[in-house]
Design a protein around this motif. Structure first.
Motif, PDB file in Angstrom:
ATOM      1  N   ARG A 211      29.811  38.464  38.402  1.00  0.00           N
ATOM      2  CA  ARG A 211      31.454  38.620  38.696  1.00  0.00           C
ATOM      3  C   ARG A 211      31.567  38.630  40.345  1.00  0.00           C
ATOM      4  NH1 ARG A 211      31.191  42.189  34.437  1.00  0.00           N
ATOM      5  NH2 ARG A 211      32.660  42.146  32.899  1.00  0.00           N
TER       6      ARG A 211
ATOM      7  N   THR B  85      37.446  40.665  43.474  1.00  0.00           N
ATOM      8  CA  THR B  85      36.900  40.973  42.110  1.00  0.00           C
ATOM      9  C   THR B  85      37.867  41.348  40.982  1.00  0.00           C
ATOM     10  OG1 THR B  85      36.123  42.976  42.896  1.00  0.00           O
ATOM     11  CG2 THR B  85      34.175  41.390  42.751  1.00  0.00           C
ATOM     12  N   LYS B  86      38.881  42.170  41.560  1.00  0.00           N
ATOM     13  CA  LYS B  86      39.795  42.913  40.779  1.00  0.00           C
ATOM     14  C   LYS B  86      40.810  41.729  40.178  1.00  0.00           C
ATOM     15  CE  LYS B  86      44.128  45.431  41.047  1.00  0.00           C
ATOM     16  NZ  LYS B  86      45.075  46.313  41.689  1.00  0.00           N
TER      17      LYS B  86
ATOM     18  N   GLU C  86      38.845  39.819  37.396  1.00  0.00           N
ATOM     19  CA  GLU C  86      39.134  40.714  36.170  1.00  0.00           C
ATOM     20  C   GLU C  86      40.344  40.403  35.552  1.00  0.00           C
ATOM     21  OE1 GLU C  86      36.944  42.487  34.464  1.00  0.00           O
ATOM     22  OE2 GLU C  86      35.322  42.420  35.929  1.00  0.00           O
ATOM     23  N   GLU C  87      41.633  40.210  36.334  1.00  0.00           N
ATOM     24  CA  GLU C  87      42.929  40.080  35.814  1.00  0.00           C
ATOM     25  C   GLU C  87      42.883  38.633  35.105  1.00  0.00           C
ATOM     26  OE1 GLU C  87      45.651  40.651  38.814  1.00  0.00           O
ATOM     27  OE2 GLU C  87      45.513  42.935  38.916  1.00  0.00           O
TER      28      GLU C  87
ATOM     29  N   LEU D 258      40.311  36.869  33.953  1.00  0.00           N
ATOM     30  CA  LEU D 258      39.524  36.734  32.506  1.00  0.00           C
ATOM     31  C   LEU D 258      40.304  37.392  31.522  1.00  0.00           C
ATOM     32  CD1 LEU D 258      35.898  37.994  33.915  1.00  0.00           C
ATOM     33  CD2 LEU D 258      36.506  35.660  33.254  1.00  0.00           C
ATOM     34  N   ASN D 259      40.932  38.541  31.757  1.00  0.00           N
ATOM     35  CA  ASN D 259      41.702  39.031  30.900  1.00  0.00           C
ATOM     36  C   ASN D 259      42.782  38.029  30.500  1.00  0.00           C
ATOM     37  OD1 ASN D 259      40.247  41.660  30.863  1.00  0.00           O
ATOM     38  ND2 ASN D 259      41.546  42.591  32.382  1.00  0.00           N
TER      39      ASN D 259
ATOM     40  N   TRP E 230      41.644  35.597  28.024  1.00  0.00           N
ATOM     41  CA  TRP E 230      41.229  36.111  26.764  1.00  0.00           C
ATOM     42  C   TRP E 230      42.275  36.065  25.601  1.00  0.00           C
ATOM     43  CZ3 TRP E 230      38.047  40.874  27.764  1.00  0.00           C
ATOM     44  CH2 TRP E 230      36.524  40.897  27.569  1.00  0.00           C
TER      45      TRP E 230
ATOM     46  N   PHE F 245      29.807  39.510  28.134  1.00  0.00           N
ATOM     47  CA  PHE F 245      29.517  40.137  29.385  1.00  0.00           C
ATOM     48  C   PHE F 245      28.164  40.968  29.252  1.00  0.00           C
ATOM     49  CE2 PHE F 245      34.263  39.847  29.019  1.00  0.00           C
ATOM     50  CZ  PHE F 245      34.438  39.160  30.461  1.00  0.00           C
TER      51      PHE F 245
ATOM     52  N   ASP G 109      26.800  42.920  34.917  1.00  0.00           N
ATOM     53  CA  ASP G 109      27.992  42.135  35.748  1.00  0.00           C
ATOM     54  C   ASP G 109      27.907  40.797  35.555  1.00  0.00           C
ATOM     55  OD1 ASP G 109      29.833  42.375  37.886  1.00  0.00           O
ATOM     56  OD2 ASP G 109      28.465  41.551  39.287  1.00  0.00           O
TER      57      ASP G 109
ATOM     58  N   VAL H 162      28.868  37.037  33.488  1.00  0.00           N
ATOM     59  CA  VAL H 162      29.843  36.720  32.769  1.00  0.00           C
ATOM     60  C   VAL H 162      29.331  35.056  32.069  1.00  0.00           C
ATOM     61  CG1 VAL H 162      32.299  35.542  32.461  1.00  0.00           C
ATOM     62  CG2 VAL H 162      31.772  37.355  34.205  1.00  0.00           C
TER      63      VAL H 162
END
Length: 328
Positions: A26, A37-38, A41-42, A44-45, A48, A65, A68, A70
């Motif tokens: 990540r 990195t935050k 993550e958003e 990737l979410n 999804w 995952f 760490d 992907v």
């Protein structure tokens, strides 16, 4: 607008990126993609929740995952060239053609090139027509001012603009820090921090006479970048006149198509509404089209104008009928 479009481009590129870099961490991915990195993550979410129609298990983009790292396990076809159906191509062409005619939103030449390529791929035009669409010399060119503003928004550069204020019939020079481009009511606006006014202002593109990019980055206050666009002034511009109308049930569809406010339902099913308008001539023509289904309650001057215009039209029609009868 800029942040949304930037994220969309990043999301479209993320699946091919992770496929080309299997089991990347990540942290490494965030550095490569230029995000925190935050934010990664958003993103990737968000991915999804994207996928193919059906949107159930086996339809959505999926990742694996491990620690760490992907890895993409299902791309949902996002890594393949998009094939548009005929209705999808038509809708995209209509949208692109509309954007190409609005200053400051896109590069008109790039939009026309995209239009020609999509039309050719959809089989709606031939090769010669495609080349003609791209090289059409009669197509409206982007003004130098609009191009400069669009580039400054993209590159986050400060600007000086010469701006025509219609309400004062004057041209003033402003130094601004661009924030984004907005589309409101069919017009494009530059939302920017005005250094002279020390506040956020909207500048209509077709009233920007000249624009010069400065050799310094745009620096609007951080809070203005986080706040959503304030377009409330378009809801009821105090500088514009307003009419109070009584709308019969048969004409209530107008509430979906015209900027009405303060809607009050009456016992008989009709509504009393307030409607802002910029041109008395335009408002008169609009109301005449509704006939007796829309009644002017205020201002009295507008009601008299509508009545006088209707009477004049009726007189002209009767004179025409009399002339035709005499000729016969």
């Amino acid at each position: 607008m800029t942040s949304v479009s930037s994220r969309l481009v990043r999301l479209l590129n993320m699946v091919p990126y992770f496929q080309a870099n299997p089991r990347i961490t990540r942290t490494e991915a965030a550095v490569d993609l230029g995000v925190s990195t935050k934010q990664l993550e958003e993103d990737l979410n968000q991915l999804w929740m994207c996928g193919l129609p059906g949107y159930g298990p086996g339809d959505l983009i999926d990742f694996q995952f491990s620690g760490d790292t992907v890895e993409v396990t299902f791309s949902a076809g996002i890594d393949r060239a998009l094939k548009l159906t005929s209705p999808e191509a038509t809708g995209l062409l209509v949208a692109l053609r509309a954007l190409a005619d609005i200053p400051g939103v896109v590069d008109p030449q790039a939009a026309r090139s995209a239009i020609a390529k999509i039309a050719a791929a959809a089989g709606t035009v031939g090769h010669d027509d495609t080349l003609a669409a791209v090289n059409n010399q009669d197509a409206p060119a982007e003004s130098r001012a609009a191009g400069a503003v669009r580039a400054a928004v993209r590159d986050k550069r400060a600007l000086t603009i010469d701006y025509y204020a219609a309400s004062h019939d004057t041209v003033t020079t402003r130094t601004v820090d661009p924030i984004r481009v907005l589309l409101i009511g069919g017009n494009s606006y530059l939302e920017a921090w005005s250094r002279e006014a020390e506040g956020v202002r909207l500048f209509r593109f077709d009233r920007i006479v000249e624009a010069t990019e400065l050799d310094e980055p745009a620096a609007p206050p951080a809070l203005t970048l986080q706040a959503p666009p304030d377009t409330s002034l378009f809801d009821a511009d105090p500088a514009l006149p307003a009419a109070t109308l009584r709308v019969a049930p048969s004409a209530l569809w107008m509430l979906e198509y015209y900027p009405v406010r303060d809607v009050r339902e009456l016992p008989d099913g009709s509504c009393e509404v307030a409607m802002t308008y910029a041109s008395a001539d335009w408002m008169t023509r609009l109301l005449l089209g509704f006939g007796s289904a829309v009644q002017v309650l205020a201002p009295e001057s507008l009601g008299q104008r509508v009545q006088a215009t209707a009477a004049a039209a009726l007189t002209s029609y009767e004179s025409y009928e009399a002339h035709e009868a005499h000729e016969a």
